[in-house]
Design a protein around this motif. Structure first.
Motif, PDB file in Angstrom:
ATOM      1  N   GLU A  39       0.853  -1.177   0.000  1.00  0.00           N
ATOM      2  CA  GLU A  39       0.000   0.000   0.000  1.00  0.00           C
ATOM      3  C   GLU A  39       0.884   1.220   0.000  1.00  0.00           C
ATOM      4  O   GLU A  39       2.064   1.135   0.290  1.00  0.00           O
ATOM      5  CB  GLU A  39      -0.921   0.000   1.210  1.00  0.00           C
ATOM      6  CG  GLU A  39      -0.159  -0.091   2.524  1.00  0.00           C
ATOM      7  CD  GLU A  39      -1.059  -0.357   3.717  1.00  0.00           C
ATOM      8  OE1 GLU A  39      -1.294   0.592   4.467  1.00  0.00           O
ATOM      9  OE2 GLU A  39      -1.507  -1.487   3.864  1.00  0.00           O
ATOM     10  N   ASN A  40       0.304   2.341  -0.320  1.00  0.00           N
ATOM     11  CA  ASN A  40       1.086   3.565  -0.326  1.00  0.00           C
ATOM     12  C   ASN A  40       1.271   4.015   1.110  1.00  0.00           C
ATOM     13  O   ASN A  40       0.414   4.659   1.691  1.00  0.00           O
ATOM     14  CB  ASN A  40       0.408   4.647  -1.161  1.00  0.00           C
ATOM     15  CG  ASN A  40       1.341   5.779  -1.477  1.00  0.00           C
ATOM     16  OD1 ASN A  40       2.335   5.987  -0.777  1.00  0.00           O
ATOM     17  ND2 ASN A  40       1.051   6.507  -2.521  1.00  0.00           N
ATOM     18  N   VAL A  41       2.404   3.681   1.689  1.00  0.00           N
ATOM     19  CA  VAL A  41       2.669   3.911   3.108  1.00  0.00           C
ATOM     20  C   VAL A  41       2.776   5.397   3.420  1.00  0.00           C
ATOM     21  O   VAL A  41       2.247   5.869   4.414  1.00  0.00           O
ATOM     22  CB  VAL A  41       3.953   3.166   3.529  1.00  0.00           C
ATOM     23  CG1 VAL A  41       4.316   3.478   4.958  1.00  0.00           C
ATOM     24  CG2 VAL A  41       3.777   1.676   3.326  1.00  0.00           C
ATOM     25  N   ASN A  42       3.437   6.156   2.561  1.00  0.00           N
ATOM     26  CA  ASN A  42       3.638   7.577   2.840  1.00  0.00           C
ATOM     27  C   ASN A  42       2.323   8.345   2.913  1.00  0.00           C
ATOM     28  O   ASN A  42       2.124   9.169   3.788  1.00  0.00           O
ATOM     29  CB  ASN A  42       4.544   8.214   1.784  1.00  0.00           C
ATOM     30  CG  ASN A  42       5.982   7.788   1.948  1.00  0.00           C
ATOM     31  OD1 ASN A  42       6.417   7.460   3.044  1.00  0.00           O
ATOM     32  ND2 ASN A  42       6.712   7.771   0.863  1.00  0.00           N
ATOM     33  N   LEU A  43       1.406   8.069   1.984  1.00  0.00           N
ATOM     34  CA  LEU A  43       0.135   8.796   1.994  1.00  0.00           C
ATOM     35  C   LEU A  43      -0.703   8.423   3.194  1.00  0.00           C
ATOM     36  O   LEU A  43      -1.327   9.279   3.812  1.00  0.00           O
ATOM     37  CB  LEU A  43      -0.632   8.531   0.696  1.00  0.00           C
ATOM     38  CG  LEU A  43      -0.061   9.184  -0.558  1.00  0.00           C
ATOM     39  CD1 LEU A  43      -0.890   8.814  -1.774  1.00  0.00           C
ATOM     40  CD2 LEU A  43       0.006  10.686  -0.408  1.00  0.00           C
ATOM     41  N   SER A  44      -0.740   7.148   3.545  1.00  0.00           N
ATOM     42  CA  SER A  44      -1.546   6.753   4.692  1.00  0.00           C
ATOM     43  C   SER A  44      -0.957   7.304   5.980  1.00  0.00           C
ATOM     44  O   SER A  44      -1.687   7.663   6.895  1.00  0.00           O
ATOM     45  CB  SER A  44      -1.651   5.228   4.767  1.00  0.00           C
ATOM     46  OG  SER A  44      -0.394   4.655   5.030  1.00  0.00           O
ATOM     47  N   PHE A  45       0.356   7.388   6.058  1.00  0.00           N
ATOM     48  CA  PHE A  45       0.985   7.927   7.269  1.00  0.00           C
ATOM     49  C   PHE A  45       0.816   9.442   7.329  1.00  0.00           C
ATOM     50  O   PHE A  45       0.552   9.994   8.386  1.00  0.00           O
ATOM     51  CB  PHE A  45       2.472   7.558   7.282  1.00  0.00           C
ATOM     52  CG  PHE A  45       3.127   7.825   8.601  1.00  0.00           C
ATOM     53  CD1 PHE A  45       2.979   6.942   9.647  1.00  0.00           C
ATOM     54  CD2 PHE A  45       3.871   8.973   8.807  1.00  0.00           C
ATOM     55  CE1 PHE A  45       3.576   7.183  10.869  1.00  0.00           C
ATOM     56  CE2 PHE A  45       4.465   9.224  10.022  1.00  0.00           C
ATOM     57  CZ  PHE A  45       4.316   8.321  11.051  1.00  0.00           C
ATOM     58  N   ARG A  46       0.943  10.112   6.192  1.00  0.00           N
ATOM     59  CA  ARG A  46       0.851  11.571   6.165  1.00  0.00           C
ATOM     60  C   ARG A  46      -0.540  12.038   6.588  1.00  0.00           C
ATOM     61  O   ARG A  46      -0.687  13.078   7.209  1.00  0.00           O
ATOM     62  CB  ARG A  46       1.187  12.089   4.774  1.00  0.00           C
ATOM     63  CG  ARG A  46       1.272  13.591   4.700  1.00  0.00           C
ATOM     64  CD  ARG A  46       1.809  14.056   3.381  1.00  0.00           C
ATOM     65  NE  ARG A  46       3.191  13.633   3.267  1.00  0.00           N
ATOM     66  CZ  ARG A  46       3.792  13.359   2.134  1.00  0.00           C
ATOM     67  NH1 ARG A  46       3.151  13.467   1.012  1.00  0.00           N
ATOM     68  NH2 ARG A  46       5.052  12.970   2.108  1.00  0.00           N
ATOM     69  N   GLY A  47      -1.566  11.276   6.275  1.00  0.00           N
ATOM     70  CA  GLY A  47      -2.924  11.655   6.631  1.00  0.00           C
ATOM     71  C   GLY A  47      -3.184  11.623   8.124  1.00  0.00           C
ATOM     72  O   GLY A  47      -4.124  12.253   8.596  1.00  0.00           O
ATOM     73  N   THR A  48      -2.374  10.918   8.893  1.00  0.00           N
ATOM     74  CA  THR A  48      -2.593  10.803  10.334  1.00  0.00           C
ATOM     75  C   THR A  48      -1.824  11.850  11.137  1.00  0.00           C
ATOM     76  O   THR A  48      -1.961  11.885  12.348  1.00  0.00           O
ATOM     77  CB  THR A  48      -2.178   9.411  10.826  1.00  0.00           C
ATOM     78  OG1 THR A  48      -0.775   9.237  10.593  1.00  0.00           O
ATOM     79  CG2 THR A  48      -2.952   8.317  10.121  1.00  0.00           C
ATOM     80  N   LEU A  49      -1.036  12.693  10.491  1.00  0.00           N
ATOM     81  CA  LEU A  49      -0.234  13.676  11.214  1.00  0.00           C
ATOM     82  C   LEU A  49      -1.089  14.861  11.663  1.00  0.00           C
ATOM     83  O   LEU A  49      -1.939  15.342  10.921  1.00  0.00           O
ATOM     84  CB  LEU A  49       0.913  14.189  10.340  1.00  0.00           C
ATOM     85  CG  LEU A  49       1.986  13.187   9.951  1.00  0.00           C
ATOM     86  CD1 LEU A  49       3.029  13.859   9.076  1.00  0.00           C
ATOM     87  CD2 LEU A  49       2.639  12.584  11.165  1.00  0.00           C
TER      88      LEU A  49
END
Length: 160
Positions: A39-49
């Motif tokens: 999965e696109n890890v960066n996008l999913s992580f960036r959304g939780t910041l």
């Protein structure tokens, strides 16, 4: 579908599906459904910041750059020159030991260090997520290769 997972886990790993950890179950599930585990890890992580975390990342990216070092060095040189010139004219605002400058430097370090550490902790969390995704992909590849070997062995037995 549950029976298919059971058969697939038993055939590939010789372990019942329920006894596998959740990561392996997720991979078996993706094999059964012909879906990807990445999965696109960066996008999913960036959304939780949070806003504070994004600001900390921006501060850390500037505070750890050569631009910051150059600007800060220029600021200190200008500060010292101004105080040295004004020292001659007896109109100083921060005499020679530059106590006000030291206070400013200490305050900057006191705020900048925790902000950079927060950003580094978040980067470590991103790295762990990427590592977990890589593990799942590698595990799926290994299981798929095992399936291919099994199919080739079956085909070879039928031909002989």
């Amino acid at each position: 579908m549950k029976q298919y997972f059971e058969r697939l886990a038993k055939a590939l790993l010789d372990v019942p599906y329920n006894e596998l950890d959740t990561t392996v179950q997720k991979v078996i599930h993706s094999i059964a459904e012909n879906s990807t585990v990445s999965e696109n890890v960066n996008l999913s992580f960036r959304g939780t910041l949070t806003v504070g975390q994004r600001v900390a990342d921006k501060v850390a990216s500037f505070g750890g750059s050569w631009s910051f070092i150059g600007l800060f060095f220029a600021f200190i040189i200008v500060w010292i020159i101004l105080n040295s010139v004004w020292l001659v004219e007896k109109s100083i605002f921060d005499p020679y030991p530059f106590i006000l400058l030291n206070l400013g430097l200490s305050t900057l370090a006191a705020f900048q260090a925790p902000i950079i550490m927060m950003s580094q902790n978040r980067q470590a969390a991103k790295d762990r997520i990427k590592q977990d995704a890589s593990y799942e992909i590698n595990l799926k590849l290994e299981l798929e290769i095992m399936r291919l070997h099994t199919k080739l062995d079956e085909l070879n037995q039928k031909m002989t």
